[in-house]
Scaffold this motif. Sequence first.
Motif, PDB file in Angstrom:
ATOM      1  N   MET A   1     -35.797 -11.329 -10.513  1.00  0.00           N
ATOM      2  CA  MET A   1     -34.542 -10.788 -11.023  1.00  0.00           C
ATOM      3  C   MET A   1     -34.365 -11.245 -12.475  1.00  0.00           C
ATOM      4  N   THR A   2     -34.037 -10.297 -13.375  1.00  0.00           N
ATOM      5  CA  THR A   2     -33.803 -10.618 -14.771  1.00  0.00           C
ATOM      6  C   THR A   2     -32.414 -10.135 -15.166  1.00  0.00           C
ATOM      7  N   LEU A   3     -31.628 -11.006 -15.795  1.00  0.00           N
ATOM      8  CA  LEU A   3     -30.307 -10.648 -16.291  1.00  0.00           C
ATOM      9  C   LEU A   3     -30.399 -10.201 -17.747  1.00  0.00           C
ATOM     10  N   PRO A   4     -29.395  -9.484 -18.253  1.00  0.00           N
ATOM     11  CA  PRO A   4     -29.445  -9.006 -19.633  1.00  0.00           C
ATOM     12  C   PRO A   4     -29.576 -10.107 -20.677  1.00  0.00           C
ATOM     13  N   ASN A   5     -29.212 -11.351 -20.344  1.00  0.00           N
ATOM     14  CA  ASN A   5     -29.357 -12.445 -21.303  1.00  0.00           C
ATOM     15  C   ASN A   5     -30.751 -13.076 -21.248  1.00  0.00           C
ATOM     16  N   GLY A   6     -31.665 -12.467 -20.478  1.00  0.00           N
ATOM     17  CA  GLY A   6     -33.036 -12.952 -20.410  1.00  0.00           C
ATOM     18  C   GLY A   6     -33.288 -13.983 -19.331  1.00  0.00           C
ATOM     19  N   VAL A   7     -32.247 -14.475 -18.673  1.00  0.00           N
ATOM     20  CA  VAL A   7     -32.411 -15.456 -17.605  1.00  0.00           C
ATOM     21  C   VAL A   7     -33.059 -14.794 -16.403  1.00  0.00           C
ATOM     22  N   GLN A   8     -34.007 -15.498 -15.786  1.00  0.00           N
ATOM     23  CA  GLN A   8     -34.758 -14.944 -14.669  1.00  0.00           C
ATOM     24  C   GLN A   8     -34.747 -15.887 -13.481  1.00  0.00           C
ATOM     25  N   LYS A   9     -34.920 -15.320 -12.292  1.00  0.00           N
ATOM     26  CA  LYS A   9     -35.016 -16.121 -11.072  1.00  0.00           C
ATOM     27  C   LYS A   9     -35.864 -15.385 -10.053  1.00  0.00           C
ATOM     28  N   GLU A  10     -36.766 -16.138  -9.417  1.00  0.00           N
ATOM     29  CA  GLU A  10     -37.560 -15.565  -8.330  1.00  0.00           C
ATOM     30  C   GLU A  10     -36.759 -15.644  -7.036  1.00  0.00           C
ATOM     31  N   ILE A  11     -36.675 -14.528  -6.339  1.00  0.00           N
ATOM     32  CA  ILE A  11     -35.909 -14.446  -5.097  1.00  0.00           C
ATOM     33  C   ILE A  11     -36.872 -14.167  -3.942  1.00  0.00           C
ATOM     34  N   PHE A  12     -36.748 -14.937  -2.879  1.00  0.00           N
ATOM     35  CA  PHE A  12     -37.562 -14.711  -1.688  1.00  0.00           C
ATOM     36  C   PHE A  12     -36.812 -13.768  -0.739  1.00  0.00           C
ATOM     37  N   TRP A  13     -37.562 -12.949  -0.009  1.00  0.00           N
ATOM     38  CA  TRP A  13     -36.914 -11.974   0.847  1.00  0.00           C
ATOM     39  C   TRP A  13     -37.741 -11.731   2.102  1.00  0.00           C
ATOM     40  N   ILE A  14     -37.111 -11.122   3.096  1.00  0.00           N
ATOM     41  CA  ILE A  14     -37.801 -10.681   4.308  1.00  0.00           C
ATOM     42  C   ILE A  14     -37.366  -9.254   4.611  1.00  0.00           C
TER      43      ILE A  14
ATOM     44  N   PHE B   1     -36.896  -6.631 -10.947  1.00  0.00           N
ATOM     45  CA  PHE B   1     -35.652  -5.882 -11.082  1.00  0.00           C
ATOM     46  C   PHE B   1     -34.817  -6.472 -12.212  1.00  0.00           C
ATOM     47  N   GLN B   2     -34.100  -5.599 -12.902  1.00  0.00           N
ATOM     48  CA  GLN B   2     -33.108  -6.033 -13.882  1.00  0.00           C
ATOM     49  C   GLN B   2     -31.728  -5.859 -13.262  1.00  0.00           C
ATOM     50  N   LEU B   3     -30.890  -6.892 -13.355  1.00  0.00           N
ATOM     51  CA  LEU B   3     -29.562  -6.857 -12.773  1.00  0.00           C
ATOM     52  C   LEU B   3     -28.511  -6.650 -13.849  1.00  0.00           C
ATOM     53  N   GLU B   4     -27.537  -5.794 -13.550  1.00  0.00           N
ATOM     54  CA  GLU B   4     -26.345  -5.648 -14.373  1.00  0.00           C
ATOM     55  C   GLU B   4     -25.139  -5.823 -13.463  1.00  0.00           C
ATOM     56  N   ILE B   5     -24.203  -6.676 -13.867  1.00  0.00           N
ATOM     57  CA  ILE B   5     -23.074  -7.040 -13.019  1.00  0.00           C
ATOM     58  C   ILE B   5     -21.777  -6.583 -13.683  1.00  0.00           C
ATOM     59  N   LEU B   6     -20.992  -5.774 -12.961  1.00  0.00           N
ATOM     60  CA  LEU B   6     -19.704  -5.309 -13.447  1.00  0.00           C
ATOM     61  C   LEU B   6     -18.597  -6.101 -12.762  1.00  0.00           C
ATOM     62  N   GLY B   7     -17.628  -6.574 -13.543  1.00  0.00           N
ATOM     63  CA  GLY B   7     -16.516  -7.334 -13.009  1.00  0.00           C
ATOM     64  C   GLY B   7     -15.432  -6.445 -12.427  1.00  0.00           C
ATOM     65  N   LEU B   8     -14.302  -7.047 -12.093  1.00  0.00           N
ATOM     66  CA  LEU B   8     -13.197  -6.309 -11.492  1.00  0.00           C
ATOM     67  C   LEU B   8     -12.600  -5.286 -12.443  1.00  0.00           C
ATOM     68  N   ASN B   9     -12.811  -5.475 -13.745  1.00  0.00           N
ATOM     69  CA  ASN B   9     -12.315  -4.521 -14.744  1.00  0.00           C
ATOM     70  C   ASN B   9     -13.317  -3.423 -15.043  1.00  0.00           C
ATOM     71  N   SER B  10     -14.395  -3.361 -14.263  1.00  0.00           N
ATOM     72  CA  SER B  10     -15.456  -2.349 -14.405  1.00  0.00           C
ATOM     73  C   SER B  10     -16.283  -2.522 -15.672  1.00  0.00           C
ATOM     74  N   LEU B  11     -16.145  -3.669 -16.344  1.00  0.00           N
ATOM     75  CA  LEU B  11     -16.964  -3.986 -17.510  1.00  0.00           C
ATOM     76  C   LEU B  11     -17.978  -5.057 -17.149  1.00  0.00           C
ATOM     77  N   GLU B  12     -19.082  -5.116 -17.905  1.00  0.00           N
ATOM     78  CA  GLU B  12     -20.086  -6.136 -17.645  1.00  0.00           C
ATOM     79  C   GLU B  12     -19.507  -7.524 -17.869  1.00  0.00           C
ATOM     80  N   ILE B  13     -19.897  -8.447 -17.017  1.00  0.00           N
ATOM     81  CA  ILE B  13     -19.405  -9.813 -17.122  1.00  0.00           C
ATOM     82  C   ILE B  13     -20.086 -10.531 -18.287  1.00  0.00           C
ATOM     83  N   ASP B  14     -19.588 -11.701 -18.613  1.00  0.00           N
ATOM     84  CA  ASP B  14     -20.206 -12.547 -19.636  1.00  0.00           C
ATOM     85  C   ASP B  14     -21.342 -13.331 -18.983  1.00  0.00           C
ATOM     86  N   TYR B  15     -22.588 -13.056 -19.409  1.00  0.00           N
ATOM     87  CA  TYR B  15     -23.748 -13.690 -18.784  1.00  0.00           C
ATOM     88  C   TYR B  15     -24.087 -15.045 -19.406  1.00  0.00           C
ATOM     89  N   SER B  16     -23.393 -15.420 -20.455  1.00  0.00           N
ATOM     90  CA  SER B  16     -23.796 -16.595 -21.219  1.00  0.00           C
ATOM     91  C   SER B  16     -23.762 -17.886 -20.409  1.00  0.00           C
TER      92      SER B  16
END
Length: 220
Positions: free
Chosen positions: A1-14, A49-64
Motif C-alpha cells: 500500500m502506498t499513500l500520496p505522501n510516499g509512505v508505504q506499508k506491506e499488508i498481509f492478507w488471506i 495499490f495506491q490509497l487515497e483517503i477522503l475525510g468526512l468533508n469529502s476532501l482528502e485528509i492530511d497525510y503528513s
Amino acid sequence: MTLPNGVQKEIFWIKRDGDVWFQKNWEKMAKFLKFGYVVFFKYVGGSCFQLEILGLNSLEIDYSNIKFIDQVETNDNGAEFVEVSDDDIEMPKTKKSKRTRKGKGKGKGKISSNVGGMNPCFELTLTKTTAKGYLFRIPCKFSRRYMGDFEGIARIRSFGEKRIWKVTVKYDHELDYTLVNRGWKPFAEEYNLQTGDVCKFEMTRSGPISFTITINRVGE
C-alpha cells in the motif's frame, strides 16, 4: 500500500469464501481511519495499490502525520543523493538471469523495453502515478537479462548532471517483476516530471547498479 505522501506499508492478507481479508499490518493503517471515511484502492500493478483517503468533508485528509515505516535517509531538502565524477561510471557487466519462473508480471501501460547501442536501456512513459514519484516497474525483459533477481539500492542521475540519487529496487519473486519505489519521489519532484514525459534509463554500471536518465518532455 502506498499513500500520496510516499509512505508505504506491506499488508498481509488471506482469501476466504471468495473475499480478500487484510491481516497483519492493516491495523497500523486503519488507526488513521475514522468511521465515515472513504478509502480508494487504486491498482498500480502486481500486488501494489495506491490509497487515497477522503475525510468526512469529502476532501482528502492530511497525510503528513502518517509515518509508520522507516524512511530513506535524506538531506535537508528531503532528497537522498551523493556526488560522483564521470570517472566513476563504467560499462555494465551483462550476465544471464538466474530466474526460473515465467513472466507473470509483464510490463503494462506505456512501459516499453528498448535495449540497444553500447549500454542497455529501456524507456518509461510516465503515468500519473509514476510522474508523482510513487513507484514504477522495470520492464521484465530488461530486468531479467541485466538485473537478475537484484534487490537493494540502485543509483540514478539525470543526463549531464553529477548528482546521484538513490532508489530502492525490489524484486517480487512470486510475480517475477522488479519494482522501484522509495527514492523515486524526490527525483520526480526535483525535475518536475509530468504525465506523458518519457524517461530513457541507460544502465551505465552494474556494481552498484546505476542508470543515467534522459528526460524527453511531453509535447517536445
